[in-house]
Design a protein around this motif. Sequence first.
Motif, PDB file in Angstrom:
ATOM      1  N   GLU A 145       0.736  -0.525   0.108  1.00 14.95           N
ATOM      2  CA  GLU A 145       0.300   0.121   0.347  1.00 14.95           C
ATOM      3  C   GLU A 145       0.953   1.306   0.054  1.00 14.95           C
ATOM      4  OE1 GLU A 145      -3.350   2.407   2.977  1.00 14.95           O
ATOM      5  OE2 GLU A 145      -3.134   0.031   3.151  1.00 14.95           O
ATOM      6  N   ASN A 146       0.901   2.253  -0.326  1.00 12.68           N
ATOM      7  CA  ASN A 146       0.990   3.416  -1.033  1.00 12.68           C
ATOM      8  C   ASN A 146       2.660   3.582  -1.427  1.00 12.68           C
ATOM      9  OD1 ASN A 146      -1.174   5.051  -0.188  1.00 12.68           O
ATOM     10  ND2 ASN A 146      -0.464   3.839   1.797  1.00 12.68           N
ATOM     11  N   GLU A 171      -0.924  -3.614  -4.090  1.00 10.98           N
ATOM     12  CA  GLU A 171      -2.409  -2.877  -3.173  1.00 10.98           C
ATOM     13  C   GLU A 171      -2.686  -1.673  -3.271  1.00 10.98           C
ATOM     14  OE1 GLU A 171      -0.729  -3.716   1.150  1.00 10.98           O
ATOM     15  OE2 GLU A 171      -0.790  -5.778   0.195  1.00 10.98           O
ATOM     16  N   GLU A 172      -3.939  -1.110  -2.564  1.00 11.65           N
ATOM     17  CA  GLU A 172      -4.125   0.183  -2.702  1.00 11.65           C
ATOM     18  C   GLU A 172      -2.931   1.609  -2.839  1.00 11.65           C
ATOM     19  OE1 GLU A 172      -7.615   2.655  -0.209  1.00 11.65           O
ATOM     20  OE2 GLU A 172      -7.050   1.070   0.422  1.00 11.65           O
ATOM     21  N   ASN A 173      -3.799   2.820  -3.460  1.00 12.03           N
ATOM     22  CA  ASN A 173      -2.596   3.058  -3.567  1.00 12.03           C
ATOM     23  C   ASN A 173      -0.970   2.737  -4.264  1.00 12.03           C
ATOM     24  OD1 ASN A 173      -4.654   5.452  -3.239  1.00 12.03           O
ATOM     25  ND2 ASN A 173      -4.428   4.770  -1.147  1.00 12.03           N
ATOM     26  N   SER A 199      -5.209  -3.451  -7.125  1.00 12.62           N
ATOM     27  CA  SER A 199      -6.582  -2.704  -6.393  1.00 12.62           C
ATOM     28  C   SER A 199      -6.433  -1.667  -6.891  1.00 12.62           C
ATOM     29  CB  SER A 199      -5.308  -2.959  -4.256  1.00 12.62           C
ATOM     30  OG  SER A 199      -5.117  -4.478  -4.502  1.00 12.62           O
ATOM     31  N   ASP A 200      -7.862  -0.706  -5.751  1.00 10.26           N
ATOM     32  CA  ASP A 200      -8.207   0.718  -5.449  1.00 10.26           C
ATOM     33  C   ASP A 200      -7.109   1.897  -5.816  1.00 10.26           C
ATOM     34  OD1 ASP A 200     -10.285  -1.157  -5.016  1.00 10.26           O
ATOM     35  OD2 ASP A 200     -10.452   0.001  -3.099  1.00 10.26           O
ATOM     36  N   ASN A 201      -7.505   2.275  -6.185  1.00  8.71           N
ATOM     37  CA  ASN A 201      -6.780   3.506  -6.461  1.00  8.71           C
ATOM     38  C   ASN A 201      -4.853   3.334  -7.019  1.00  8.71           C
ATOM     39  OD1 ASN A 201      -8.642   5.913  -6.326  1.00  8.71           O
ATOM     40  ND2 ASN A 201      -9.224   4.382  -4.305  1.00  8.71           N
ATOM     41  N   SER A 202      -4.664   1.925  -7.263  1.00 11.84           N
ATOM     42  CA  SER A 202      -3.604   2.004  -7.847  1.00 11.84           C
ATOM     43  C   SER A 202      -3.163   1.719  -9.769  1.00 11.84           C
ATOM     44  CB  SER A 202      -2.957   0.380  -7.496  1.00 11.84           C
ATOM     45  OG  SER A 202      -4.034  -0.713  -8.441  1.00 11.84           O
ATOM     46  N   GLY A 226      -9.390  -3.382  -8.473  1.00 12.64           N
ATOM     47  CA  GLY A 226     -10.233  -1.939  -8.063  1.00 12.64           C
ATOM     48  C   GLY A 226     -10.549  -0.983  -8.478  1.00 12.64           C
ATOM     49  N   TYR A 227     -11.021  -0.431  -7.866  1.00 17.51           N
ATOM     50  CA  TYR A 227     -11.955   1.570  -8.166  1.00 17.51           C
ATOM     51  C   TYR A 227     -10.289   2.163  -8.657  1.00 17.51           C
ATOM     52  CZ  TYR A 227     -14.260   5.636  -6.821  1.00 17.51           C
ATOM     53  OH  TYR A 227     -14.439   7.315  -7.349  1.00 17.51           O
ATOM     54  N   SER A 229      -8.768   1.731 -10.677  1.00 15.06           N
ATOM     55  CA  SER A 229      -7.269   0.984 -10.881  1.00 15.06           C
ATOM     56  C   SER A 229      -7.221   1.868 -12.072  1.00 15.06           C
ATOM     57  CB  SER A 229      -7.819  -0.828 -10.340  1.00 15.06           C
ATOM     58  OG  SER A 229      -7.755  -1.154 -11.094  1.00 15.06           O
TER      59      SER A 229
END
Length: 379
Positions: A145-146, A171-173, A199-202, A226-227, A229
Motif C-alpha cells: 500500500e502507497n 495494493e491500494e494506492n 487494487s483500489d487507486n493503484s 480496484g476502484y 485502478s
Amino acid sequence: MNENLIINAVPCTTWNWLKMNKDFVTLNASFREIKANIDSLPEGVTISSLKDSKNDFPKVFSGICNIATPKSKDNRKADGSYIEKSELSDKDYSLQENHPVQKIINDFSKETELITIKGKVEKPLILSFNFETSSVATQFIHATENSESTIILVFKGNSETSLVQTKIITEENAKIHIVKVQLMEENSILLDDTGFTCSDNSRANFTQIELGGNHNNSGLHVTLNGYQSKFVSNVAYLCSKNQHLDMNHIVNHYGRKSECVMKVNGTLKDESVKTYRGTIDFKNGCCGSKGNEMEESLVLSPKVINKSLPNILCDEEDVEGEHGATIGRLSSDILFYMQSRGISESEAEKLMSIAKIQAAADLIPDDNVKKLILDFLDK
C-alpha cells in the motif's frame, strides 16, 4: 516431449481460417531454474522466497497460458439450470492452472523470488538474466500500500528455449512500473509472461521492448479489480530476418472507473512475422471504466506477415472503449521531406524504426539499460 502446445489464446475466438486465435510451441528441452543477477538492492526492496510467505495473495493470471472461452449456445447445464458466474470463474481458474506450459513453469520453479516493495523506492531494481541453457525464471512482485517503484528485467543469452513468468500484485494506492527488455541472440526462443492484479487507486505501468530472439511469445494479463485502478502499457518491437513475434495482451476491467491505455508500436522487415492480440474486456459491474488500445506497424518489406487483432468485449453499459490498428509503409510525404534533406529511403526507414524503439526506451529510468538497447540496435 511436448509438441504443438497451444499458447497465447485470445479470450474470445474469431474465424479460425484467419489463424490468429492462438500460437503453438514445442517444449522438448530439459529445463533448469535460474535466478536474476542483481548488482544492488535499493532501499525499500526485499527479496525472499515465495514458498516461505504466509500472505494469502489474490490470483494473478497468465497471458501465455490463457484459455479461450469455449463457444456455447447458452449458459445452461444439462438439467436446464443456468450456470452461476462464480462457477464460470472457478472453471477458468482451474483451466489455466492445468495448462501444460503453466505446469512446466510450476514444476521447475521451486524457489520463486518474492520481491516486496515498501514505501517510495528512489532507484530502480534491475534484474539481469543471461539464458545460456533452457531455463525457467519466475518472480512474484508485491507492491504494498502507497508504495512506488520501478523494476527492470533485462533478458540476454542464446538458450534453446527459456520461460519467464512475472506476477505482480499492487495494493491500494501503489504505483509500479515494470520494464522488460528482450535482447536475446537470434537463435533463441523466449516465452515471457506477465500478469498484474490491481487494487483500489493503484497504477501499473508496463514498458516492453522486443528486439532479439528467433520465436518470441509475449503474454500479458491484467486484472483491474480496484476502484479507479489504472494500467498503461507501451510496447515497442523491431522484427527482422526470419523473426517471429507473437503477443497476447489482455486487460480485464472489474473495478468501477478503472482505466487502461495500451500502445504497441513497431517495425517489420525482411521476412519477419508478427501477431498482436489486444483484448479489453469490460466485465459486468465495471461502470464508468475506460479502455483504449492502439497499434502502429511500419512494414518495410512485401515479404513480412503482420497480423493484428484488436478486440473489445463488453458486459457493461456505462463504459468507453476504443481500439484500432494502423499498418503501412512510410508515407510519400515523409520520404519526400527526408530525401529533400539528403536522407536516402533506406536511411529514412532505419531512422523511423529506431525512433519507435527510442520512444519506449525514453520511459526507462536507467541510462545503462538505455545504452544496452542502443548498442543492440547498432549491431
